[in-house]
Design a protein around this motif. Structure first.
Motif, short mmCIF file in Angstrom:
data_model
loop_
_atom_site.label_atom_id
_atom_site.label_comp_id
_atom_site.label_asym_id
_atom_site.label_seq_id
_atom_site.Cartn_x
_atom_site.Cartn_y
_atom_site.Cartn_z
N CYS A 347 0.82 -1.20 -0.22
CA CYS A 347 0.05 -0.04 -0.02
C CYS A 347 0.89 1.40 0.00
N GLU A 348 1.81 1.23 0.90
CA GLU A 348 2.72 2.59 0.90
C GLU A 348 3.48 2.77 -0.41
N CYS A 378 -2.84 5.43 4.33
CA CYS A 378 -3.29 5.02 2.93
C CYS A 378 -4.15 6.01 2.19
N GLU A 380 -5.86 5.41 -0.87
CA GLU A 380 -6.73 4.70 -1.45
C GLU A 380 -8.24 4.58 -0.88
N THR A 421 -10.91 1.66 8.58
CA THR A 421 -10.10 2.76 7.91
C THR A 421 -10.75 3.95 8.35
N ASN A 424 -7.51 8.25 6.33
CA ASN A 424 -6.52 7.72 5.80
C ASN A 424 -5.56 7.07 6.51
N PHE A 426 -5.05 2.83 7.68
CA PHE A 426 -5.84 1.40 7.80
C PHE A 426 -5.18 1.00 8.87
#
Length: 440
Positions: A347-348, A378, A380, A421, A424, A426
């Motif tokens: 993710c990062e 995160c 996304e 979540t 931003n 997770f």
């Protein structure tokens, strides 16, 4: 005494049976749209299926098969549009649903005619028998089939399985309805109740065969998923062994370099060389394993991931009491921390700003529970599916086993996994009960 003549099943009854058979497969799975839109689709499809069957009631025998094909495609459309499943799964389900609908309509109408309810002319008796008969069959089949449906709603049926199910369904349909086309075969009946008996019994046998086929497909799916999870476990353990060997070599080199630096510092060196040595020592220090958690396995996994994070501009911090993990198996520690950190790192790596590439790990105890927290920044917008993060990759079949492996491992210890979540961030949180003998 029963007459040899029995009226044909009303096409409206057949349409309702097809609609209910579809509902058996639609209700358990995640819907493609909101509840309101799904309810509208259900209502519209009931009207469309009923209207089509009623309109085609008096078609010639030549057009009967094409009309049945259209009815099957309407059922396929209904299931696929309503549920968030693959087209192959929808095809497989509609083949079973079609045979179920044939059986449902046949047995209900046969019973209604046997007790002369269908010929009574009293509408409330006919519809009461219909609701009772269809309702009982639907509930029984729903309970039986629901046990074998996967929680994520994805059977991952291939076209090969669809084709074998198609052969079964078409064979059942052909044998059960051959008497309506011609009586000049060894398998045809000549009286209406005899024909109805053949149809009902063959359809029931078809459901049994397709049920066995469904169980076989579920077993194959479970076997493949277990193999995939085991492969993930083995890969994480292999990474741990490789990382342990590499880190030992790095630590040996680290100690050697420290002695070399000490020797160089004792000499009269220029100021620039002194600065270079300071920088060299600072860079080497990052290769010293963060092996002060109290658990060697956790130290190795964290060091391996830390080296990768340092190389890719990811800040990985950890506050952990590794002694709390002493009761856990080596492979289980590798699986949980390896997969969780791999997911966080993945993710990062999608974040352009390296200052926002942040991962934090916490290992602590709260009363009788071991708490493992994995937090990462995160950007996304993640989508959830049955408590799991829905993968954004195109090849969805072969992803997501990292999280499944974590859940599988945590379940061994009677623990629970939660995902959240917020702003931003997770947050993957794992709670595992600690027994008294484990805590001591």
């Amino acid at each position: 005494m029963i007459d040899h003549l029995m009226p044909d099943i009303p096409r409206l009854y057949s349409a309702i049976a097809e609609w209910l058979a579809c509902m058996i497969f639609i209700l358990p799975f995640k819907k493609r749209f909101s509840k309101i839109k799904t309810a509208v689709i259900m209502a519209v499809m009931l009207v469309v299926q009923s209207g089509f069957m009623v309109v085609t009631e008096d078609v010639r025998l030549f057009f009967w098969i094409p009309c049945m094909i259209v009815a099957v495609f309407l059922m396929l459309f209904f299931i696929y549009v309503s549920c968030a499943i693959e087209i192959t799964d929808a095809v497989y389900f509609v083949l079973i649903a079609f045979v179920v609908a044939e059986f449902m309509a046949s047995i209900e109408w046969q019973v209604a005619c046997y007790f002369r309810i269908a010929q009574s002319g009293v509408w409330w008796k006919e519809w009461s028998a219909l609701i009772l008969g269809y309702g009982m069959i639907s509930v029984i089949l729903f309970k039986i089939l629901h046990v074998h449906f996967p929680e994520d709603g994805q059977m991952e049926i291939g076209w090969k399985e669809c084709f074998s199910a198609f052969l079964i369904a078409i064979s059942v349909f052909a044998v059960s309805n051959i008497s309506y086309l011609t009586v000049n075969t060894p398998f045809s009946g000549r009286y209406s109740f005899e024909i109805a008996n053949i149809r009902t019994i063959v359809d029931l046998a078809g459901i049994a065969i397709l049920y066995a086929h469904l169980m076989q497909c579920c077993e194959m799916r479970a076997r493949k998923e277990l193999e995939a999870v085991q492969n993930v476990l083995q890969n994480q353990y292999a990474q741990y062994v490789q990382s342990k060997e590499s880190i030992e070599l790095i630590n040996y080199k680290y100690h050697d370099l420290k002695h070399q630096i000490a020797v160089l510092r004792s000499e009269e060196d220029p100021q620039k060389r002194e600065a270079f040595l300071d920088e060299m020592e600072a860079e080497i220090r990052q290769y010293e394993a963060q092996n002060k958690t109290g658990n060697k396995v956790l130290d190795t996994v964290l060091t391996s991931k830390s080296l990768y994070c340092n190389k890719n501009g990811i800040t990985l911090t950890c506050v952990a009491d590794g002694t709390l993990l002493d009761f856990m198996d080596v492979m289980d520690i590798c699986s949980i921390f390896g997969n969780a950190l791999d997911n966080a790192i993945e993710c990062e790596m999608k974040i352009q700003d390296k200052e926002k590439r942040l991962i934090h790990v916490t290992v602590s105890r709260q009363k009788a529970f071991l708490i493992l927290k994995f937090e990462n920044y995160c950007e996304e917008k993640l989508q959830y599916q049955d408590g799991n993060i829905a993968t954004t990759k195109k090849d969805k079949k072969y992803h997501g086993y990292g999280m499944k492996s974590i859940r599988y491992t945590v379940n061994k210890y009677g623990g629970a996994v939660t995902i959240d979540t917020k702003e931003n961030w997770f947050d993957l949180k794992i709670l595992i009960p600690i027994k008294e003998e484990q805590g001591n």
